[in-house]
Design an enzyme around this catalytic site. Structure first.
Site, PDB file in Angstrom:
ATOM      1  N   CYS A   1      -0.698  -8.764   2.601  1.00  0.00           N
ATOM      2  CA  CYS A   1       0.740  -8.005   2.599  1.00  0.00           C
ATOM      3  C   CYS A   1       1.584  -9.461   1.363  1.00  0.00           C
ATOM      4  O   CYS A   1       2.643  -8.938   0.572  1.00  0.00           O
ATOM      5  CB  CYS A   1       1.308  -8.142   4.146  1.00  0.00           C
ATOM      6  SG  CYS A   1       0.788  -7.064   4.518  1.00  0.00           S
TER       7      CYS A   1
ATOM      8  N   ARG B   1      -0.278   0.701   5.280  1.00  0.00           N
ATOM      9  CA  ARG B   1       0.359  -0.561   4.527  1.00  0.00           C
ATOM     10  C   ARG B   1       0.103   1.780   3.208  1.00  0.00           C
ATOM     11  O   ARG B   1      -0.571   2.571   3.072  1.00  0.00           O
ATOM     12  CB  ARG B   1      -1.220  -0.251   2.885  1.00  0.00           C
ATOM     13  CG  ARG B   1      -1.474  -1.851   3.847  1.00  0.00           C
ATOM     14  CD  ARG B   1      -2.334  -2.658   2.750  1.00  0.00           C
ATOM     15  NE  ARG B   1      -2.009  -3.704   3.519  1.00  0.00           N
ATOM     16  CZ  ARG B   1      -1.816  -5.209   3.957  1.00  0.00           C
ATOM     17  NH1 ARG B   1      -1.122  -4.600   3.635  1.00  0.00           N
ATOM     18  NH2 ARG B   1      -2.886  -5.598   4.508  1.00  0.00           N
TER      19      ARG B   1
HETATM   20  C1  BEZ Z   1      -3.172  -8.719   5.483  1.00  0.00           C
HETATM   21  O1  BEZ Z   1      -3.315 -10.090   5.367  1.00  0.00           O
HETATM   22  O2  BEZ Z   1      -1.915  -8.505   4.908  1.00  0.00           O
HETATM   23  C2  BEZ Z   1      -3.798  -8.399   6.678  1.00  0.00           C
HETATM   24  C3  BEZ Z   1      -4.711  -8.407   6.908  1.00  0.00           C
HETATM   25  C4  BEZ Z   1      -5.583  -7.550   7.668  1.00  0.00           C
HETATM   26  C5  BEZ Z   1      -4.620  -7.184   8.662  1.00  0.00           C
HETATM   27  C6  BEZ Z   1      -3.691  -7.086   8.653  1.00  0.00           C
HETATM   28  C7  BEZ Z   1      -2.296  -8.127   7.542  1.00  0.00           C
END
Ligand code: BEZ
Length: 294
Positions: free
Chosen positions: A131, A208
């Site tokens: 994110c 996402r």
């Molecule tokens: C992240 O790194 O943004 C992320 C990765 C897996 C699940 C949720 C967030």
């Protein structure tokens, strides 16, 4: 009628009454002698097959007796079986679901963006690495989006304090200022109305998602990515460019199109137009497949 069937019928009648009052309550009633007999022929005599087929099309997987989506806990014990929450999904070409939400830049409403393109996007959680890369990516394309009359609005199921802390952290540690507001959707109202929560991915976090809403408030494009894959910012820019080109020139854009490439001329509707088309100097592979440079 068998006593068990009668009581199920009564329960169903009751549920149907609730369903009429609460539009979000989804109910499927399904009568089967055994779990093996879970096919369309085993539909209850109390629900017609078309109604059942509608639920199947909405993605319900079911067997058993009565399946309740929302508000269904009340019926637990009385009814059995497998439940599967159906995300309400917005649809392309229709008005985007309206909202009023608390953000890092104050309260915003969908209506505030009327007259601009809006890119509403969700992310799973604050202070997570993928994110963070995406937020940096969105901040980087922000000037390009502004040139195109498009605004960004982020969202996750985190508090506004968490958003503020994370945005400050990104600026302090990564040197990137986040110029767009981020919705704190703790009650998941916006996430639910846009179908951002996909329980197979995460029951609590938003996937996402990207929703492109035009200046009239019409939902024009959607992108859904899993939690583990960061989005491609250039694709988001390309999509805005493609939609704006379509609107301006009444054309379509082919695979892998980018600004400056030839566009697709809409197919002709009559034989006469088809004949004419071949004389108009377009780059045609056949009467239905013509491109032109803008
Ligand atoms: C992240 O790194 O943004 C992320 C990765 C897996 C699940 C949720 C967030």
């Amino acid at each position: 009628m068998h006593l068990a069937a009668l009581s199920l019928y009564a329960a169903l009648t009751e549920i149907k009454a609730i369903a009429r009052i609460r539009s979000r309550l989804h109910i499927v009633f399904y009568w089967t002698k055994s779990a093996e007999e879970k096919n369309k022929e085993n539909l209850s005599e109390f629900i017609d097959k078309e109604e059942m087929a509608r639920y199947v099309r909405r993605g319900w997987l079911f067997f058993g007796y009565i399946i309740i989506n929302k508000g269904g806990n009340k019926m637990e014990g009385k009814v059995a079986s497998e439940t599967r929450e159906v995300a309400s999904m917005p649809r392309l070409g229709e008005s985007a679901p309206s909202f009023e939400a608390v953000t890092t830049q104050g309260t915003v409403r969908l209506e505030d963006f009327k007259g601009s393109w809006l890119i509403l996007f969700s992310h799973p959680a604050d202070f997570t690495p993928v994110c963070t890369t995406e937020f940096i990516g969105f901040a980087e394309i922000h000037p390009e989006l502004t040139k195109r009359g498009a605004e960004l609005l982020g969202l996750s199921v985190d508090s506004v304090s968490s958003h503020i802390a994370w945005v400050r952290n990104v600026e302090e540690k990564m040197g990137v200022k986040i110029p767009f507001p981020v919705i704190a959707d703790l009650d998941r109202k916006v996430a639910t109305s846009y179908g951002m929560i996909h329980p197979g991915e995460s029951k609590t976090e938003t996937a996402r998602c990207v929703f492109i809403i035009d200046p009239e408030g019409i939902l024009r494009a959607m992108i859904y990515y899993p939690l583990t894959t960061g989005r491609n910012m250039q694709e988001i820019l390309r999509l805005i460019d493609a939609l704006q080109t379509t609107d301006k020139h009444k054309v379509a854009t082919p695979a892998n199109w980018k600004p400056g490439d030839a566009v697709i001329v809409p197919p002709p509707n009559t034989q006469e137009m088809a004949e004419q088309r071949l004389k108009e100097g377009y780059e045609c592979k056949d009467w239905y497949f013509c491109k032109k440079k803008l």
